[in-house]
Design a protein around this motif. Structure first.
Motif, mmCIF file in Angstrom:
data_model
loop_
_atom_site.group_PDB
_atom_site.id
_atom_site.type_symbol
_atom_site.label_atom_id
_atom_site.label_comp_id
_atom_site.label_asym_id
_atom_site.label_seq_id
_atom_site.Cartn_x
_atom_site.Cartn_y
_atom_site.Cartn_z
ATOM 1 N N MET A 1 0.852 -1.178 0.000
ATOM 2 C CA MET A 1 0.000 0.000 0.000
ATOM 3 C C MET A 1 0.897 1.240 0.000
ATOM 4 O O MET A 1 1.804 1.355 0.818
ATOM 5 C CB MET A 1 -0.899 -0.026 1.250
ATOM 6 C CG MET A 1 -1.929 1.045 1.261
ATOM 7 S SD MET A 1 -3.028 1.100 2.728
ATOM 8 C CE MET A 1 -3.527 -0.561 2.975
ATOM 9 N N GLU A 5 -2.563 5.844 -0.190
ATOM 10 C CA GLU A 5 -3.592 4.903 0.288
ATOM 11 C C GLU A 5 -3.584 4.791 1.805
ATOM 12 O O GLU A 5 -4.638 4.716 2.435
ATOM 13 C CB GLU A 5 -3.366 3.528 -0.342
ATOM 14 C CG GLU A 5 -3.622 3.504 -1.839
ATOM 15 C CD GLU A 5 -3.092 2.241 -2.503
ATOM 16 O OE1 GLU A 5 -2.091 1.650 -2.014
ATOM 17 O OE2 GLU A 5 -3.679 1.843 -3.522
ATOM 18 N N ARG A 6 -2.394 4.803 2.400
ATOM 19 C CA ARG A 6 -2.303 4.718 3.866
ATOM 20 C C ARG A 6 -2.866 5.983 4.513
ATOM 21 O O ARG A 6 -3.509 5.913 5.571
ATOM 22 C CB ARG A 6 -0.869 4.465 4.312
ATOM 23 C CG ARG A 6 -0.409 3.046 3.976
ATOM 24 C CD ARG A 6 0.957 2.686 4.518
ATOM 25 N NE ARG A 6 1.988 3.534 3.957
ATOM 26 C CZ ARG A 6 2.843 4.279 4.674
ATOM 27 N NH1 ARG A 6 2.800 4.267 5.991
ATOM 28 N NH2 ARG A 6 3.748 5.019 4.081
ATOM 29 N N GLU A 9 -6.651 5.752 4.352
ATOM 30 C CA GLU A 9 -7.098 4.775 5.357
ATOM 31 C C GLU A 9 -7.087 5.397 6.750
ATOM 32 O O GLU A 9 -8.010 5.203 7.545
ATOM 33 C CB GLU A 9 -6.189 3.540 5.302
ATOM 34 C CG GLU A 9 -6.631 2.413 6.200
ATOM 35 C CD GLU A 9 -5.726 1.207 6.031
ATOM 36 O OE1 GLU A 9 -4.770 1.064 6.837
ATOM 37 O OE2 GLU A 9 -5.979 0.415 5.110
ATOM 38 N N GLU A 103 1.246 8.470 13.504
ATOM 39 C CA GLU A 103 1.173 7.382 12.537
ATOM 40 C C GLU A 103 2.122 7.572 11.359
ATOM 41 O O GLU A 103 2.631 6.607 10.811
ATOM 42 C CB GLU A 103 -0.261 7.234 12.028
ATOM 43 C CG GLU A 103 -0.434 5.994 11.184
ATOM 44 C CD GLU A 103 -1.865 5.498 11.153
ATOM 45 O OE1 GLU A 103 -2.165 4.738 10.234
ATOM 46 O OE2 GLU A 103 -2.665 5.859 12.033
#
Length: 176
Positions: A1, A5-6, A9, A103
């Motif tokens: 990914m 995309e991360r 998400e 994150e």
């Protein structure tokens, strides 16, 4: 990914209500926003290293954003019926941005929120001392001269949802 995309998400997982992907060239800088900072309309001018003048010149602040080529403008719709709600709302958005920063700490991602940096309980700018964590400063969209209202409207995002609910915005910058 991949990173894009991360990021998407994470926005969904954290509970942002809306997001739009834009090219950094479409970020709206406003002389009026720069001027509001200089007039100290929010009360943080010179009191926080991530706010002007500690955040750099107008050109340095623009360059910080233009270092990236892609961005996501994020919106969290929150009810603010009182002054206490406003403070709580800033805390909610601050916590969401903090989770994003955690994150993506290992990535070259810049996350701009609303209001001054809150990394330290008391900013060392108040004592005339250099920032203790210059690599972790949490800059705001407005402090970088970004016209959040116009950008959110250009992107057809919720700014005023009615019934005391308003959109609070963040900006996540990255290179594609």
């Amino acid at each position: 990914m991949d990173l894009r995309e991360r990021l998407i998400e994470a926005f969904t997982k954290l509970g942002f209500d809306e997001y739009r992907e834009i090219k950094v060239d479409n970020i709206v800088f406003s002389q009026d926003v720069f001027d509001q900072c200089a007039r100290n309309t929010c009360g943080n001018f010179g009191k926080n290293h991530a706010c002007p003048p500690g955040a750099g010149t107008e050109e340095e602040r623009k360059a910080r954003v233009r270092k990236y080529d892609q961005a996501f403008i994020l919106c969290k719709i929150i009810s603010i019926l009182s002054g206490d709600d406003m403070m709580e709302s800033m805390g909610i958005l601050g916590n969401l941005n903090k989770a994003l920063r955690k994150e993506f700490a290992a990535e070259d991602v810049l996350i701009l929120g609303a209001g001054p940096c809150t990394l330290c309980e008391k900013c060392s700018a108040l004592d005339g001392v250099p920032c203790r964590f210059p690599d972790k400063k949490q800059y705001s969209m407005e402090g970088n001269g970004i016209d959040v209202v116009r950008m959110s409207m250009d992107q057809k995002m919720t700014y005023n949802a009615g019934m005391g609910k308003v959109g609070f915005f963040s900006l996540v910058l990255y290179n594609h």
